[in-house]
Design a protein around this motif. Structure first.
Motif, PDB file in Angstrom:
ATOM      1  N   PRO A 145       0.823  -1.210   0.000  1.00  7.99           N
ATOM      2  CA  PRO A 145       0.000   0.000   0.000  1.00  7.99           C
ATOM      3  C   PRO A 145       0.859   1.263   0.000  1.00  7.99           C
ATOM      4  CG  PRO A 145      -0.120  -1.118   2.127  1.00  7.99           C
ATOM      5  CD  PRO A 145       0.622  -2.015   1.212  1.00  7.99           C
ATOM      6  N   SER A 146       0.265   2.373  -0.400  1.00  9.49           N
ATOM      7  CA  SER A 146       0.993   3.633  -0.514  1.00  9.49           C
ATOM      8  C   SER A 146       1.503   4.108   0.844  1.00  9.49           C
ATOM      9  CB  SER A 146       0.096   4.703  -1.138  1.00  9.49           C
ATOM     10  OG  SER A 146      -0.264   4.338  -2.452  1.00  9.49           O
ATOM     11  N   GLU A 147       2.671   4.706   0.824  1.00  9.14           N
ATOM     12  CA  GLU A 147       3.350   5.122   2.052  1.00  9.14           C
ATOM     13  C   GLU A 147       2.596   6.224   2.787  1.00  9.14           C
ATOM     14  OE1 GLU A 147       6.559   4.545   4.652  1.00  9.14           O
ATOM     15  OE2 GLU A 147       6.239   3.496   2.754  1.00  9.14           O
ATOM     16  N   CYS A 148       1.982   7.147   2.045  1.00 13.07           N
ATOM     17  CA  CYS A 148       1.383   8.327   2.673  1.00 13.07           C
ATOM     18  C   CYS A 148       0.115   8.017   3.461  1.00 13.07           C
ATOM     19  CB  CYS A 148       1.061   9.386   1.621  1.00 13.07           C
ATOM     20  SG  CYS A 148       2.519  10.151   0.888  1.00 13.07           S
ATOM     21  N   ASP A 149      -0.704   7.090   2.972  1.00 13.28           N
ATOM     22  CA  ASP A 149      -2.000   6.838   3.619  1.00 13.28           C
ATOM     23  C   ASP A 149      -2.263   5.365   3.900  1.00 13.28           C
ATOM     24  OD1 ASP A 149      -2.341   5.953   1.044  1.00 13.28           O
ATOM     25  OD2 ASP A 149      -3.901   7.401   0.511  1.00 13.28           O
ATOM     26  N   ASN A 150      -1.244   4.504   3.608  1.00 13.50           N
ATOM     27  CA  ASN A 150      -1.381   3.064   3.853  1.00 13.50           C
ATOM     28  C   ASN A 150      -2.601   2.474   3.147  1.00 13.50           C
ATOM     29  OD1 ASN A 150      -0.294   0.699   5.038  1.00 13.50           O
ATOM     30  ND2 ASN A 150      -1.823   0.767   6.680  1.00 13.50           N
ATOM     31  N   ARG A 151      -2.867   2.992   1.949  1.00 18.99           N
ATOM     32  CA  ARG A 151      -4.013   2.522   1.165  1.00 18.99           C
ATOM     33  C   ARG A 151      -3.567   2.198  -0.256  1.00 18.99           C
ATOM     34  NH1 ARG A 151      -8.575   6.978   1.430  1.00 18.99           N
ATOM     35  NH2 ARG A 151      -9.584   5.397   0.116  1.00 18.99           N
ATOM     36  N   TYR A 152      -4.395   1.400  -0.935  1.00 23.04           N
ATOM     37  CA  TYR A 152      -4.221   1.165  -2.365  1.00 23.04           C
ATOM     38  C   TYR A 152      -5.085   2.171  -3.121  1.00 23.04           C
ATOM     39  CZ  TYR A 152      -2.021  -3.289  -1.131  1.00 23.04           C
ATOM     40  OH  TYR A 152      -1.189  -4.248  -0.617  1.00 23.04           O
TER      41      TYR A 152
ATOM     42  N   VAL B 217       1.084  10.210  -3.227  1.00 29.81           N
ATOM     43  CA  VAL B 217       0.621   9.228  -2.246  1.00 29.81           C
ATOM     44  C   VAL B 217       1.711   8.256  -1.815  1.00 29.81           C
ATOM     45  CG1 VAL B 217      -1.775   9.330  -3.021  1.00 29.81           C
ATOM     46  CG2 VAL B 217      -0.223   7.631  -4.020  1.00 29.81           C
ATOM     47  N   ASP B 218       2.874   8.314  -2.479  1.00 27.59           N
ATOM     48  CA  ASP B 218       3.868   7.287  -2.187  1.00 27.59           C
ATOM     49  C   ASP B 218       5.270   7.783  -2.505  1.00 27.59           C
ATOM     50  OD1 ASP B 218       4.766   4.831  -1.317  1.00 27.59           O
ATOM     51  OD2 ASP B 218       3.795   3.660  -2.889  1.00 27.59           O
TER      52      ASP B 218
END
Length: 203
Positions: free
Chosen positions: A106-113, A152-153
């Protein structure tokens, strides 16, 4: 008459002495200015901080992603080229931030895909700047168009060749890793998709 000549000679010597002082002072100022310019931070270059030795493993080859190779040495960068205000040159690559995509976890900034229809990007480690640009928007210009995308990442320029990075090498230090939606919005398709010269700026 002799006294007049003596006074005249003394006056000439006084004028020459003042002139020499002014000339010497001017030369000192010029030299100082030149030395100051040569230490400009914009002349500094970003060099590799080390090298990561690769280990072979299968990776997601979508979008022609590279997989690490055993014994290969991959440069690691903790810095990126200086951000130059309204127009910083970069190489844009394509990446899926979706689950099971070639972006790894998942993306580093928000821990989401993020699905492929979202306008999102990852930035090389130096530009990512420890997350200072997380969830902020940047403007990307290429192919006569400018689009807006959210950071986001991190496109990790230091680590790689492991499960977290889908067994891909570290990113180069000048990458804007963009979702398919960004490429579509810039009207870049087919064989042009891959490594593409762009400029970007903070919004």
């Amino acid at each position: 008459m002799s006294q007049t000549m003596t006074l005249f000679a003394a006056l000439v010597l006084l004028i020459l002495s003042c002139f020499n002082k002014v000339s010497s002072h001017s030369i000192t100022i010029t030299t100082t200015t030149t030395n100051k310019n040569t230490t400009s931070p914009h002349l500094q270059t970003c060099h590799p901080s080390g090298y990561l030795r690769g280990k072979s493993h299968s990776c997601n080859r979508d979008h022609d992603s590279d997989c690490c190779k055993t014994g290969e040495k991959y440069p690691q960068y903790r810095c990126s080229p200086p951000v130059t205000g309204a127009s910083t040159a970069a190489t844009m690559t394509i990446n899926s931030f979706a689950k099971n995509g070639d972006g790894g976890g998942p993306s580093e900034c928000d821990n989401r895909y993020h699905d492929d229809g979202q306008m999102v990007v990852a930035l090389s480690t130096g530009w990512y700047d420890k997350g200072s640009r997380c969830l902020n928007y940047i403007r990307i210009s290429a192919n006569g168009r400018t689009v807006r995308a959210k950071v986001v990442d991190e496109c990790d320029s230091v680590h790689g060749c492991d499960a977290e990075h889908d067994y891909q090498p570290p990113c180069p230090n000048n990458i804007v890793d963009a979702s398919p939606a960004v490429w579509d919005a810039l009207d870049i398709h087919g064989s042009d998709v891959g490594d593409y010269d762009v400029t970007w700026a903070d919004e």
